[in-house]
Scaffold this motif. Structure first.
Motif, PDB file in Angstrom:
ATOM      1  N   ASP A  56    -110.268 -57.850 -25.946  1.00 47.76           N
ATOM      2  CA  ASP A  56    -109.638 -57.362 -27.171  1.00 47.76           C
ATOM      3  C   ASP A  56    -109.508 -58.473 -28.211  1.00 47.76           C
ATOM      4  O   ASP A  56    -109.621 -58.223 -29.418  1.00 47.76           O
ATOM      5  N   VAL A  57    -109.270 -59.704 -27.749  1.00 51.84           N
ATOM      6  CA  VAL A  57    -109.264 -60.836 -28.683  1.00 51.84           C
ATOM      7  C   VAL A  57    -110.635 -60.974 -29.338  1.00 51.84           C
ATOM      8  O   VAL A  57    -110.750 -61.168 -30.555  1.00 51.84           O
ATOM      9  N   SER A  58    -111.688 -60.845 -28.529  1.00 49.43           N
ATOM     10  CA  SER A  58    -113.044 -60.936 -29.067  1.00 49.43           C
ATOM     11  C   SER A  58    -113.279 -59.860 -30.126  1.00 49.43           C
ATOM     12  O   SER A  58    -113.852 -60.135 -31.193  1.00 49.43           O
ATOM     13  N   ARG A  59    -112.838 -58.649 -29.859  1.00 51.73           N
ATOM     14  CA  ARG A  59    -113.016 -57.570 -30.846  1.00 51.73           C
ATOM     15  C   ARG A  59    -112.261 -57.878 -32.144  1.00 51.73           C
ATOM     16  O   ARG A  59    -112.756 -57.606 -33.240  1.00 51.73           O
ATOM     17  N   GLU A  60    -111.057 -58.449 -32.006  1.00 52.33           N
ATOM     18  CA  GLU A  60    -110.289 -58.808 -33.197  1.00 52.33           C
ATOM     19  C   GLU A  60    -111.018 -59.872 -34.017  1.00 52.33           C
ATOM     20  O   GLU A  60    -111.067 -59.799 -35.254  1.00 52.33           O
ATOM     21  N   ILE A 120    -116.243 -78.976 -24.302  1.00 53.15           N
ATOM     22  CA  ILE A 120    -115.653 -77.769 -23.737  1.00 53.15           C
ATOM     23  C   ILE A 120    -116.393 -76.561 -24.286  1.00 53.15           C
ATOM     24  O   ILE A 120    -117.045 -76.615 -25.328  1.00 53.15           O
ATOM     25  N   GLY A 121    -116.311 -75.445 -23.567  1.00 47.92           N
ATOM     26  CA  GLY A 121    -116.943 -74.217 -24.018  1.00 47.92           C
ATOM     27  C   GLY A 121    -115.943 -73.287 -24.673  1.00 47.92           C
ATOM     28  O   GLY A 121    -114.736 -73.534 -24.681  1.00 47.92           O
ATOM     29  N   ASN A 122    -116.465 -72.208 -25.214  1.00 49.89           N
ATOM     30  CA  ASN A 122    -115.635 -71.205 -25.858  1.00 49.89           C
ATOM     31  C   ASN A 122    -114.856 -70.432 -24.806  1.00 49.89           C
ATOM     32  O   ASN A 122    -115.454 -69.877 -23.877  1.00 49.89           O
ATOM     33  N   ASN A 123    -113.533 -70.366 -24.946  1.00 47.23           N
ATOM     34  CA  ASN A 123    -112.730 -69.678 -23.931  1.00 47.23           C
ATOM     35  C   ASN A 123    -112.585 -68.184 -24.209  1.00 47.23           C
ATOM     36  O   ASN A 123    -111.980 -67.464 -23.423  1.00 47.23           O
ATOM     37  N   ILE A 124    -113.141 -67.710 -25.326  1.00 39.30           N
ATOM     38  CA  ILE A 124    -113.161 -66.272 -25.623  1.00 39.30           C
ATOM     39  C   ILE A 124    -114.624 -65.857 -25.776  1.00 39.30           C
ATOM     40  O   ILE A 124    -115.260 -66.123 -26.799  1.00 39.30           O
ATOM     41  N   LEU A 125    -115.175 -65.215 -24.754  1.00 39.73           N
ATOM     42  CA  LEU A 125    -116.572 -64.807 -24.785  1.00 39.73           C
ATOM     43  C   LEU A 125    -116.718 -63.538 -25.619  1.00 39.73           C
ATOM     44  O   LEU A 125    -115.904 -62.622 -25.539  1.00 39.73           O
ATOM     45  N   LYS A 126    -117.797 -63.480 -26.410  1.00 36.23           N
ATOM     46  CA  LYS A 126    -118.013 -62.326 -27.269  1.00 36.23           C
ATOM     47  C   LYS A 126    -118.345 -61.078 -26.456  1.00 36.23           C
ATOM     48  O   LYS A 126    -119.160 -61.131 -25.528  1.00 36.23           O
ATOM     49  N   VAL A 127    -117.705 -59.963 -26.818  1.00 40.02           N
ATOM     50  CA  VAL A 127    -118.040 -58.691 -26.186  1.00 40.02           C
ATOM     51  C   VAL A 127    -119.409 -58.244 -26.679  1.00 40.02           C
ATOM     52  O   VAL A 127    -119.809 -58.514 -27.811  1.00 40.02           O
ATOM     53  N   LEU A 150    -108.017 -61.739 -42.982  1.00 35.06           N
ATOM     54  CA  LEU A 150    -107.602 -63.110 -42.684  1.00 35.06           C
ATOM     55  C   LEU A 150    -106.804 -63.100 -41.389  1.00 35.06           C
ATOM     56  O   LEU A 150    -105.904 -62.277 -41.210  1.00 35.06           O
ATOM     57  N   VAL A 151    -107.130 -64.041 -40.467  1.00 37.05           N
ATOM     58  CA  VAL A 151    -106.419 -64.085 -39.196  1.00 37.05           C
ATOM     59  C   VAL A 151    -105.963 -65.505 -38.885  1.00 37.05           C
ATOM     60  O   VAL A 151    -106.555 -66.496 -39.327  1.00 37.05           O
ATOM     61  N   TYR A 152    -104.874 -65.571 -38.135  1.00 34.33           N
ATOM     62  CA  TYR A 152    -104.502 -66.779 -37.391  1.00 34.33           C
ATOM     63  C   TYR A 152    -104.776 -66.457 -35.942  1.00 34.33           C
ATOM     64  O   TYR A 152    -104.413 -65.377 -35.450  1.00 34.33           O
ATOM     65  N   PHE A 153    -105.403 -67.393 -35.206  1.00 34.43           N
ATOM     66  CA  PHE A 153    -105.661 -67.168 -33.785  1.00 34.43           C
ATOM     67  C   PHE A 153    -105.292 -68.415 -32.993  1.00 34.43           C
ATOM     68  O   PHE A 153    -105.693 -69.526 -33.329  1.00 34.43           O
ATOM     69  N   GLY A 195    -109.920 -74.989 -28.748  1.00 32.55           N
ATOM     70  CA  GLY A 195    -110.663 -73.810 -28.316  1.00 32.55           C
ATOM     71  C   GLY A 195    -110.546 -72.649 -29.277  1.00 32.55           C
ATOM     72  O   GLY A 195    -111.481 -71.859 -29.427  1.00 32.55           O
ATOM     73  N   SER A 196    -109.399 -72.531 -29.958  1.00 34.41           N
ATOM     74  CA  SER A 196    -109.233 -71.431 -30.910  1.00 34.41           C
ATOM     75  C   SER A 196    -110.195 -71.582 -32.085  1.00 34.41           C
ATOM     76  O   SER A 196    -110.757 -70.593 -32.577  1.00 34.41           O
ATOM     77  N   ALA A 197    -110.400 -72.810 -32.564  1.00 30.70           N
ATOM     78  CA  ALA A 197    -111.350 -73.040 -33.656  1.00 30.70           C
ATOM     79  C   ALA A 197    -112.770 -72.721 -33.205  1.00 30.70           C
ATOM     80  O   ALA A 197    -113.537 -72.079 -33.935  1.00 30.70           O
ATOM     81  N   LEU A 198    -113.117 -73.159 -32.009  1.00 32.96           N
ATOM     82  CA  LEU A 198    -114.452 -72.887 -31.481  1.00 32.96           C
ATOM     83  C   LEU A 198    -114.693 -71.393 -31.336  1.00 32.96           C
ATOM     84  O   LEU A 198    -115.769 -70.885 -31.670  1.00 32.96           O
ATOM     85  N   ALA A 199    -113.681 -70.662 -30.864  1.00 32.06           N
ATOM     86  CA  ALA A 199    -113.826 -69.213 -30.704  1.00 32.06           C
ATOM     87  C   ALA A 199    -114.054 -68.540 -32.052  1.00 32.06           C
ATOM     88  O   ALA A 199    -114.894 -67.636 -32.168  1.00 32.06           O
ATOM     89  N   CYS A 200    -113.324 -68.946 -33.079  1.00 30.85           N
ATOM     90  CA  CYS A 200    -113.510 -68.366 -34.407  1.00 30.85           C
ATOM     91  C   CYS A 200    -114.929 -68.603 -34.909  1.00 30.85           C
ATOM     92  O   CYS A 200    -115.600 -67.678 -35.402  1.00 30.85           O
TER      93      CYS A 200
END
Length: 333
Positions: free
Chosen positions: A226-230, A142-149, A159-162, A250-255
């Motif tokens: 906005d998720v990407s910016r965070e 699978i690909g990243n579901n949050i593309l970088k801005v 520190l974040v939880y996503f 997907g959340s781990a991959l996005a991080c």
């Protein structure tokens, strides 16, 4: 060649499989392939026939993404490989299907051009269910579901939880970790980013109360940019999955794709590349200790960077689209 992606979930509903399908379709367009998404209002043999007639004569590859919202328990998907010679299917979470739902895919095991999975464990589970099948089984990630801005964002010590904010996601471990860091006056900001998908009022109240008491900033239901910016602004992520991180998270991959150091649980479901590129934790005390060592410079923040770069490239949507296209061309010949 025309690629017809089949998914039943309407575009205005939150559905991971539909989101995957939309990103894959866009990636096909980005590399110059012709792709459309068909969203039947209801899943029936008649609707399948209408879709087939609509794209007849285009050398179309019909590719079902299963399951998705509003599909229900219809048996109609079993008809697709019977009436369409060039049919493909990607099975998302096959291991979680009930026995009756698994049996829907007996015709695919016998007649589909290819059956795709996102990891080897899912593929092996299908082979165990249908060891007599003729259809080739193929793994594509699978690909990243949050593309970088495409902008510069200042990274902070944060520190974040996503991800989904619900039960059985290890939310309590995250809050307990934050509480321990607060007791030690660790110099780090904390945010929780994601979607509140739990209807349970008691759970929602717990999240809001503990966030307020611990000074955790809630960033709920943000648009993807906005998720990407965070994530670009964060330095460390804690994702304490109860069953361990896997390459379907997907959340781990996005991080990882956003350059965030990932602390997470590992298990026998965790592939080797994720064990090498994440920092393993078992509980809140463990996580708090790892954060301390990261903040003091005693631990490496980017383990196995070469492996991470290779695996992230394989999960770029355009690379995934190219791999699909090569598969279509090879199997349809």
């Amino acid at each position: 060649m025309k690629i017809v992606l089949l998914v039943t979930s309407p575009g205005d509903l939150m559905c991971g499989v539909a989101d995957y399908t939309e990103k894959l379709a866009q990636a096909f367009l980005d590399i110059g392939a012709e792709a459309v998404i068909e969203r039947p209002r209801r899943w029936s043999a008649g609707e399948i026939a209408r879709i087939r007639r609509r794209h007849h004569g285009h050398g179309a590859a019909l590719h079902l993404q299963y399951p998705s919202l509003t599909m229900g328990n219809s048996l109609a998907p079993a008809m697709l490989p019977v009436i369409e010679p060039d049919v493909y299917v990607t099975l998302h979470e096959f291991r979680l299907f009930s026995l009756p739902r698994k049996l829907i895919f007996l015709p695919y095991a016998l007649k589909a051009r290819t059956i795709l999975f996102s990891n080897e464990a899912e593929r092996d589970g299908f082979h165990s269910a249908f060891p007599f099948g003729h259809a080739p089984l193929h793994v594509l990630p699978i690909g990243n579901n949050i593309l970088k801005v495409d902008e510069v964002v200042e990274r902070r010590e944060r520190l974040v939880y996503f991800g989904q904010i619900s039960r059985k996601k290890g939310i309590e471990i995250f809050f307990d970790t934050v509480a321990d860091l607060k007791r030690k006056a660790a110099p780090i900001d904390v945010r929780m980013i994601g979607a509140m998908v739990e209807d349970d009022g008691e759970f929602r109240a717990m999240v809001e109360d503990r966030s307020r008491d611990l000074g955790v900033t809630l960033r709920i239901n943000l648009p993807p940019d906005d998720v990407s910016r965070e994530l670009l602004a964060a330095s460390i992520a804690l994702l304490p999955f109860p069953d361990g991180v896997s390459d379907k998270r997907g959340s781990a991959l996005a991080c990882l794709d956003h350059g965030v150091t990932l602390l997470t649980t590992q298990s026998d479901k965790t592939p080797a590349w994720l064990k090498q590129t994440t920092l393993a934790i078992a509980d809140a005390a463990d996580a708090s200790g790892v954060v301390d060592r990261l903040l003091s410079g005693q631990m490496e923040r980017r383990p196995a960077p070469d492996i991470l770069a290779r695996e992230l490239k394989a999960r770029d949507w355009r690379e995934i689209a190219r791999a699909h296209l090569e598969l279509y061309e090879r199997t349809m010949r």
